[in-house]
Write an enzyme that holds these catalytic residues in place. Structure first.
Site, PDB file in Angstrom:
ATOM      1  N   ASP A 150      -9.594  -6.206   8.109  1.00 30.38           N
ATOM      2  CA  ASP A 150      -9.083  -5.544   6.839  1.00 30.38           C
ATOM      3  C   ASP A 150     -10.255  -4.947   6.002  1.00 30.38           C
ATOM      4  O   ASP A 150      -9.836  -3.705   5.692  1.00 30.38           O
ATOM      5  CB  ASP A 150      -8.751  -6.948   6.052  1.00 30.38           C
ATOM      6  CG  ASP A 150      -7.804  -6.362   4.779  1.00 30.38           C
ATOM      7  OD1 ASP A 150      -6.903  -5.689   5.034  1.00 30.38           O
ATOM      8  OD2 ASP A 150      -8.228  -6.765   3.763  1.00 30.38           O
ATOM      9  N   ILE A 161       0.794  -1.216  -0.006  1.00 29.43           N
ATOM     10  CA  ILE A 161       0.092   0.021  -0.033  1.00 29.43           C
ATOM     11  C   ILE A 161       0.873   1.145  -0.047  1.00 29.43           C
ATOM     12  O   ILE A 161       0.339   2.262  -0.654  1.00 29.43           O
ATOM     13  CB  ILE A 161      -0.964   0.141   1.189  1.00 29.43           C
ATOM     14  CG1 ILE A 161      -1.991   1.100   1.016  1.00 29.43           C
ATOM     15  CG2 ILE A 161      -0.380  -0.111   2.588  1.00 29.43           C
ATOM     16  CD1 ILE A 161      -2.841   1.172  -0.071  1.00 29.43           C
ATOM     17  N   ALA A 162       2.101   1.311   0.486  1.00 27.63           N
ATOM     18  CA  ALA A 162       2.786   2.443   0.468  1.00 27.63           C
ATOM     19  C   ALA A 162       3.500   2.646  -0.771  1.00 27.63           C
ATOM     20  O   ALA A 162       3.435   3.745  -1.360  1.00 27.63           O
ATOM     21  CB  ALA A 162       4.245   1.983   1.333  1.00 27.63           C
ATOM     22  N   LYS A 199      -4.755   1.496   8.726  1.00 26.30           N
ATOM     23  CA  LYS A 199      -6.130   0.897   9.226  1.00 26.30           C
ATOM     24  C   LYS A 199      -5.910  -0.586   9.409  1.00 26.30           C
ATOM     25  O   LYS A 199      -5.483  -1.197   8.816  1.00 26.30           O
ATOM     26  CB  LYS A 199      -7.317   1.554   8.694  1.00 26.30           C
ATOM     27  CG  LYS A 199      -7.503   1.232   7.042  1.00 26.30           C
ATOM     28  CD  LYS A 199      -7.082   0.068   6.490  1.00 26.30           C
ATOM     29  CE  LYS A 199      -7.845  -1.179   6.650  1.00 26.30           C
ATOM     30  NZ  LYS A 199      -7.282  -2.490   5.842  1.00 26.30           N
ATOM     31  N   HIS A 217       1.052  -2.102  14.555  1.00 29.22           N
ATOM     32  CA  HIS A 217       0.910  -0.847  14.681  1.00 29.22           C
ATOM     33  C   HIS A 217       0.862  -0.203  15.759  1.00 29.22           C
ATOM     34  O   HIS A 217       1.752   1.030  16.173  1.00 29.22           O
ATOM     35  CB  HIS A 217      -0.749  -0.560  14.253  1.00 29.22           C
ATOM     36  CG  HIS A 217      -0.877  -0.851  12.922  1.00 29.22           C
ATOM     37  ND1 HIS A 217      -2.070  -0.827  12.237  1.00 29.22           N
ATOM     38  CD2 HIS A 217      -0.248  -1.407  11.645  1.00 29.22           C
ATOM     39  CE1 HIS A 217      -2.152  -1.228  10.793  1.00 29.22           C
ATOM     40  NE2 HIS A 217      -0.713  -1.432  10.621  1.00 29.22           N
ATOM     41  N   SER A 235      13.496  -1.230   6.062  1.00 27.43           N
ATOM     42  CA  SER A 235      12.798  -2.423   5.687  1.00 27.43           C
ATOM     43  C   SER A 235      13.743  -3.489   6.213  1.00 27.43           C
ATOM     44  O   SER A 235      14.998  -3.284   6.323  1.00 27.43           O
ATOM     45  CB  SER A 235      12.759  -2.357   4.152  1.00 27.43           C
ATOM     46  OG  SER A 235      12.588  -4.016   3.582  1.00 27.43           O
ATOM     47  N   ARG A 236      13.085  -4.664   6.213  1.00 25.53           N
ATOM     48  CA  ARG A 236      13.804  -5.769   6.451  1.00 25.53           C
ATOM     49  C   ARG A 236      14.727  -6.524   5.510  1.00 25.53           C
ATOM     50  O   ARG A 236      15.292  -7.146   5.394  1.00 25.53           O
ATOM     51  CB  ARG A 236      12.931  -6.834   7.117  1.00 25.53           C
ATOM     52  CG  ARG A 236      11.956  -6.637   8.358  1.00 25.53           C
ATOM     53  CD  ARG A 236      10.864  -7.527   8.608  1.00 25.53           C
ATOM     54  NE  ARG A 236      10.029  -7.846   7.435  1.00 25.53           N
ATOM     55  CZ  ARG A 236       9.306  -8.879   7.363  1.00 25.53           C
ATOM     56  NH1 ARG A 236       9.135  -9.833   8.137  1.00 25.53           N
ATOM     57  NH2 ARG A 236       8.576  -8.705   5.958  1.00 25.53           N
TER      58      ARG A 236
HETATM   59  N1  LIG Z   1      -5.474   2.438   3.577  1.00 25.44           N
HETATM   60  C1  LIG Z   1      -5.565   1.631   2.644  1.00 25.44           C
HETATM   61  O1  LIG Z   1      -6.073   1.986   1.657  1.00 25.44           O
HETATM   62  C2  LIG Z   1      -4.937   0.120   2.906  1.00 25.44           C
HETATM   63  C3  LIG Z   1      -4.952  -0.894   1.694  1.00 25.44           C
HETATM   64  C4  LIG Z   1      -4.280  -1.945   1.954  1.00 25.44           C
HETATM   65  C5  LIG Z   1      -3.635  -2.215   3.109  1.00 25.44           C
HETATM   66  N2  LIG Z   1      -3.811  -1.322   4.270  1.00 25.44           N
HETATM   67  C6  LIG Z   1      -3.207  -1.518   5.516  1.00 25.44           C
HETATM   68  O2  LIG Z   1      -1.833  -1.378   5.344  1.00 25.44           O
HETATM   69  C7  LIG Z   1      -1.193  -2.329   6.262  1.00 25.44           C
HETATM   70  C8  LIG Z   1      -0.152  -3.161   5.148  1.00 25.44           C
HETATM   71  O3  LIG Z   1      -0.980  -3.650   4.285  1.00 25.44           O
HETATM   72  P1  LIG Z   1      -0.160  -4.244   2.749  1.00 25.44           P
HETATM   73  O4  LIG Z   1      -1.237  -4.797   1.950  1.00 25.44           O
HETATM   74  O5  LIG Z   1       0.528  -3.162   2.136  1.00 25.44           O
HETATM   75  O6  LIG Z   1       0.713  -5.353   3.490  1.00 25.44           O
HETATM   76  P2  LIG Z   1       2.048  -5.805   2.753  1.00 25.44           P
HETATM   77  O7  LIG Z   1       2.217  -5.319   1.545  1.00 25.44           O
HETATM   78  O8  LIG Z   1       2.499  -7.392   3.307  1.00 25.44           O
HETATM   79  O9  LIG Z   1       3.158  -4.887   3.803  1.00 25.44           O
HETATM   80  C9  LIG Z   1       3.479  -5.068   5.182  1.00 25.44           C
HETATM   81  C10 LIG Z   1       4.951  -4.738   5.408  1.00 25.44           C
HETATM   82  O10 LIG Z   1       5.129  -4.857   6.793  1.00 25.44           O
HETATM   83  C11 LIG Z   1       6.582  -5.134   6.888  1.00 25.44           C
HETATM   84  N3  LIG Z   1       6.512  -6.380   7.876  1.00 25.44           N
HETATM   85  C12 LIG Z   1       7.202  -6.249   9.239  1.00 25.44           C
HETATM   86  N4  LIG Z   1       7.224  -7.278   9.877  1.00 25.44           N
HETATM   87  C13 LIG Z   1       6.208  -8.121   9.143  1.00 25.44           C
HETATM   88  C14 LIG Z   1       5.972  -9.619   9.213  1.00 25.44           C
HETATM   89  N5  LIG Z   1       6.149 -10.187  10.428  1.00 25.44           N
HETATM   90  N6  LIG Z   1       5.194 -10.055   8.192  1.00 25.44           N
HETATM   91  C15 LIG Z   1       5.305  -9.340   7.085  1.00 25.44           C
HETATM   92  N7  LIG Z   1       5.411  -7.917   6.807  1.00 25.44           N
HETATM   93  C16 LIG Z   1       6.067  -7.450   7.714  1.00 25.44           C
HETATM   94  C17 LIG Z   1       7.106  -5.536   5.657  1.00 25.44           C
HETATM   95  O11 LIG Z   1       7.970  -4.603   5.121  1.00 25.44           O
HETATM   96  P3  LIG Z   1       9.559  -4.978   4.917  1.00 25.44           P
HETATM   97  O12 LIG Z   1       9.792  -6.416   4.722  1.00 25.44           O
HETATM   98  O13 LIG Z   1      10.022  -4.096   3.920  1.00 25.44           O
HETATM   99  O14 LIG Z   1      10.058  -4.442   6.219  1.00 25.44           O
HETATM  100  C18 LIG Z   1       5.908  -5.580   4.540  1.00 25.44           C
HETATM  101  O15 LIG Z   1       6.299  -5.166   3.195  1.00 25.44           O
HETATM  102  C19 LIG Z   1      -2.033  -3.195   6.843  1.00 25.44           C
HETATM  103  O16 LIG Z   1      -2.398  -2.629   8.302  1.00 25.44           O
HETATM  104  C20 LIG Z   1      -3.411  -3.079   6.239  1.00 25.44           C
HETATM  105  O17 LIG Z   1      -4.734  -2.814   6.730  1.00 25.44           O
HETATM  106  C21 LIG Z   1      -4.488  -0.173   3.863  1.00 25.44           C
END
Ligand SMILES: NC(=O)c1ccc[n+]([C@@H]2O[C@H](COP(=O)([O-])OP(=O)(O)OC[C@H]3O[C@@H](n4cnc5c(N)ncnc54)[C@H](OP(=O)(O)O)[C@@H]3O)[C@@H](O)[C@H]2O)c1
Length: 339
Positions: free
Chosen positions: A177, A16-17, A97, A79, A37-38
């Site tokens: 979610d 999402i970032a 969120k 979070h 990042s890890r």
């Molecule tokens: N507002 C919106 O529109 C929206 C949309 C989608 C998701 N979200 C929210 O954003 C957050 C992330 O969602 P996402 O879909 O972007 O997820 P994602 O791609 O899986 O990203 C999560 C990041 O967290 C880090 N991380 C740290 N510890 C971890 C672990 N034990 N397992 C997995 N990842 C870990 C990783 O970054 P590194 O490996 O780089 O450190 C990973 O890239 C959630 O809270 C979700 O509810 C919001």
């Protein structure tokens, strides 16, 4: 006078970032100066695409660096700890969120930010989309009469594991979610519910599919809501507001994005077809970042501040209690100032 742009850092090269929030920060005129990042390779790749100067392999090192604000798109269970650490380092925090995994966590986060004098917001971006201003305007204008029922769906088909959404220990599941958006929208339109009844279907150890009934008290009588959220259903995202004299249909209520000018549909009479109300295309993520920056510089309170997130978590907590008890669970039921 133009305010200085905020200098942001991001924890994690999250999907999402890279897709939405970092581009929105740049589009808002702020700077993304650091990513942690890890996985250093992935972070460096993203840093080179977005022109991010510093890459850290430690989240704490980023937090301790020279920044104004930290964006936290980590799994839901992370979070709380990372928000508390960023706040302790004096950084403003935009956290994804749901803000937390329960109201107690959200309270701790809100209080920590308040005590440190920094801004904390939950990244519930849809609230910043101008089409929701129109939705609230239609309701306020009385075009629907008194509110009676809300009906919302947010379902899609999530790939099988691995995904953070399938991991119970990371705060996965459909309620947090996508169900959280539906609860958020009900609360924004009506205020806080008085009771909640929830059910779920467990898949891979999380609530992969669920639904919920909510009841609200209003000066014009009870309002009810019926919500469905899922990782194992066809993509379906819709919100309906039904009043005593008319109804409003909001297609794609939560993820309308750039270039998507999707009308909302007002039905004021059984004798006439619903009327399309045009809504503008916008990037709600950018609008959210702009509002966040304004707040940091002393501007208006955010509609997704820590207090709002705390109230939202109380509803999700009650839903989880209902899953355990199999019964309706009561809440305080505070009406919104506008309801
Ligand atoms: N507002 C919106 O529109 C929206 C949309 C989608 C998701 N979200 C929210 O954003 C957050 C992330 O969602 P996402 O879909 O972007 O997820 P994602 O791609 O899986 O990203 C999560 C990041 O967290 C880090 N991380 C740290 N510890 C971890 C672990 N034990 N397992 C997995 N990842 C870990 C990783 O970054 P590194 O490996 O780089 O450190 C990973 O890239 C959630 O809270 C979700 O509810 C919001």
């Amino acid at each position: 006078m133009t305010e200085a742009p905020l200098r942001w850092g991001v924890l994690g090269a999250a999907d999402i970032a890279s897709k939405a929030v970092l581009p929105a920060i740049l589009a808002a005129g702020d700077e993304v100066v650091a990513i942690a990042s890890r996985d250093a390779d992935r972070a460096r790749q993203l840093a080179s695409i977005l022109g991010i100067a510093a890459v850290y392999d430690s989240y704490q090192d980023l937090i301790d660096s020279d920044l104004d604000a930290v964006y936290i798109p980590l799994p839901n269970s992370l979070h709380l700890p990372w928000t508390l650490l960023a706040v302790a380092a004096g950084k403003h925090v935009l956290c994804e969120k749901p803000l937390a995994l329960g109201a107690l966590e959200a309270t701790a986060m809100r209080q920590a930010a308040q005590n440190r004098g920094v801004t904390l917001a939950e990244a519930v971006m849809y609230r910043y989309h101008p089409r929701w201003r129109l939705v609230r305007q239609v309701i306020r204008d009385g075009s629907l009469g008194s509110l009676r029922h809300l009906r919302g769906t947010f379902t899609f088909s999530l790939q099988p594991p691995p995904d953070i959404r399938w991991e119970a220990e990371l705060g996965g599941g459909a309620l947090y979610d996508v169900g959280s958006y539906l609860v958020n929208a009900c609360r924004w339109l009506v205020g806080e519910p008085t009771r909640v009844l929830a059910r779920e279907h467990l898949l891979h150890g999380v609530d992969g599919d669920g639904s919920m009934l909510l009841e609200f008290a209003s000066a014009d009588g009870p309002v009810s809501a019926e919500l469905a959220y899922s990782f194992v259903a066809a993509e379906h995202q819709q919100f309906e507001v039904i009043g005593s004299t008319g109804s409003l249909l909001i297609p794609k209520p939560f993820t309308a994005w750039h270039g998507e000018a999707i009308p909302i549909w007002l039905n004021e009479s059984p004798d006439r077809p619903p009327r399309a109300i045009p809504t503008p295309a916008a990037d709600p993520y950018r609008e959210m970042v702009v509002a966040f920056g304004n707040r940091v510089h002393g501007g208006p309170e955010l509609v997704t501040d820590g207090r709002d997130a705390e109230l939202g978590m109380k509803v999700l907590d009650a839903a989880r209690r209902s899953l355990g008890s199999g019964s309706w669970e009561r809440l305080d039921g505070v009406l919104s100032p506008e309801s």
